[in-house]
Design a protein around this motif. Structure first.
Motif, short mmCIF file in Angstrom:
data_model
loop_
_atom_site.label_atom_id
_atom_site.label_comp_id
_atom_site.label_asym_id
_atom_site.label_seq_id
_atom_site.Cartn_x
_atom_site.Cartn_y
_atom_site.Cartn_z
N VAL A 32 4.87 31.29 35.34
CA VAL A 32 5.01 31.11 33.95
C VAL A 32 4.05 30.44 33.16
O VAL A 32 4.85 28.67 33.67
CB VAL A 32 6.48 31.34 33.33
CG1 VAL A 32 6.25 31.67 31.83
CG2 VAL A 32 7.66 32.20 34.16
N ARG A 47 9.32 34.60 27.25
CA ARG A 47 10.71 35.05 27.57
C ARG A 47 10.18 35.84 29.19
O ARG A 47 10.93 37.13 29.35
CB ARG A 47 11.43 36.35 26.94
CG ARG A 47 11.37 35.08 25.27
CD ARG A 47 12.61 36.08 24.15
NE ARG A 47 12.53 35.74 22.84
CZ ARG A 47 13.20 34.89 22.56
NH1 ARG A 47 14.13 34.09 23.13
NH2 ARG A 47 12.65 33.60 21.03
N PRO A 48 10.06 35.21 30.32
CA PRO A 48 10.26 36.19 31.31
C PRO A 48 12.09 36.13 32.13
O PRO A 48 12.76 35.76 31.34
CB PRO A 48 10.36 34.50 32.28
CG PRO A 48 9.93 33.27 32.04
CD PRO A 48 10.36 33.30 30.39
N SER A 49 11.62 37.26 33.02
CA SER A 49 13.02 38.02 33.52
C SER A 49 12.25 38.34 34.42
O SER A 49 12.23 38.78 35.04
CB SER A 49 13.32 39.17 32.71
OG SER A 49 14.61 39.69 33.01
N VAL A 56 10.40 30.88 41.01
CA VAL A 56 9.83 31.34 39.51
C VAL A 56 9.21 29.72 39.95
O VAL A 56 9.78 28.52 40.76
CB VAL A 56 10.89 30.93 38.25
CG1 VAL A 56 10.61 30.87 36.93
CG2 VAL A 56 11.86 31.96 38.91
N PHE A 58 7.43 27.28 36.63
CA PHE A 58 6.54 26.88 35.34
C PHE A 58 5.64 26.40 35.15
O PHE A 58 5.98 25.28 36.07
CB PHE A 58 7.80 26.60 34.42
CG PHE A 58 8.19 27.61 33.84
CD1 PHE A 58 8.65 28.20 32.46
CD2 PHE A 58 10.17 27.37 34.29
CE1 PHE A 58 9.45 28.90 32.54
CE2 PHE A 58 10.89 28.13 33.91
CZ PHE A 58 10.94 28.95 33.36
N ALA A 91 15.32 31.01 41.39
CA ALA A 91 16.41 31.34 40.63
C ALA A 91 17.15 32.08 41.53
O ALA A 91 18.25 32.93 41.31
CB ALA A 91 15.98 32.00 39.61
N ARG A 96 21.04 33.39 31.53
CA ARG A 96 20.16 33.07 30.63
C ARG A 96 19.70 31.56 30.44
O ARG A 96 20.83 30.37 30.05
CB ARG A 96 20.18 33.51 29.69
CG ARG A 96 19.33 33.01 28.27
CD ARG A 96 19.14 34.52 27.73
NE ARG A 96 18.26 35.45 27.31
CZ ARG A 96 18.76 37.17 27.22
NH1 ARG A 96 19.42 37.10 25.81
NH2 ARG A 96 19.32 38.17 27.89
N ALA A 109 10.69 28.21 26.70
CA ALA A 109 11.09 29.64 27.48
C ALA A 109 12.19 29.68 27.22
O ALA A 109 13.41 28.80 27.48
CB ALA A 109 10.76 29.49 28.93
N LEU A 111 14.70 31.94 30.17
CA LEU A 111 14.19 32.41 30.96
C LEU A 111 15.65 33.26 31.59
O LEU A 111 16.74 32.76 31.92
CB LEU A 111 14.52 31.58 32.35
CG LEU A 111 14.23 32.04 34.03
CD1 LEU A 111 13.08 32.70 34.20
CD2 LEU A 111 15.03 30.95 34.79
#
Ligand SMILES: [Cu+2]
Length: 115
Positions: A32, A47-49, A56, A58, A91, A96, A109, A111
């Motif tokens: 991201v 808004r990554p999922s 992950v 960043f 993760a 959230r 962000a 996540l």
């Protein structure tokens, strides 16, 4: 710290089930990219999922701020001039989580980690 993150990534790659045919499976992190201008993320709040267990990464470019903070996982990094700030982690916890820039405060962000 960096060494620990690299090791964590390697463990994820090893944990992936492989068939006899698939010799090497490399798990790519979900990257991201965030650029901060005038204390705000360019293009708005990301808004990554991701699915639980994902790696992950960043990558934050900012000229302002004294800290980049991932809430929940509670990872903090101090941005340095001219160098992207990288926060990489596995993760493991669903929910959230907000990535914030501090001083000036801005939400960068949000996540979502799916169970
Ligand atoms: Cu914070």
């Amino acid at each position: 710290m960096r060494k620990a993150l690299i090791m964590a990534t390697a463990l994820v790659a090893v944990a992936v089930p492989t068939s006899a045919a698939a010799q090497h499976v490399v798990v790519e992190p979900v990257v991201v990219q965030i650029t901060v201008v005038n204390g705000r993320p360019v293009g708005g709040i990301k808004r990554p999922s991701v699915k639980k267990g994902s790696t992950v990464r960043f990558v934050v470019r900012t000229t302002a701020g004294t800290e980049i903070h991932l809430h929940g996982y509670d990872i903090e990094k101090t941005p340095r001039k001219g160098v992207p700030t990288v926060i990489q982690f596995v993760a493991k916890v669903p929910g959230r989580f907000e990535l914030e820039l501090h001083q000036p405060d801005a939400l960068l962000a949000q996540l979502t980690v799916r169970p």
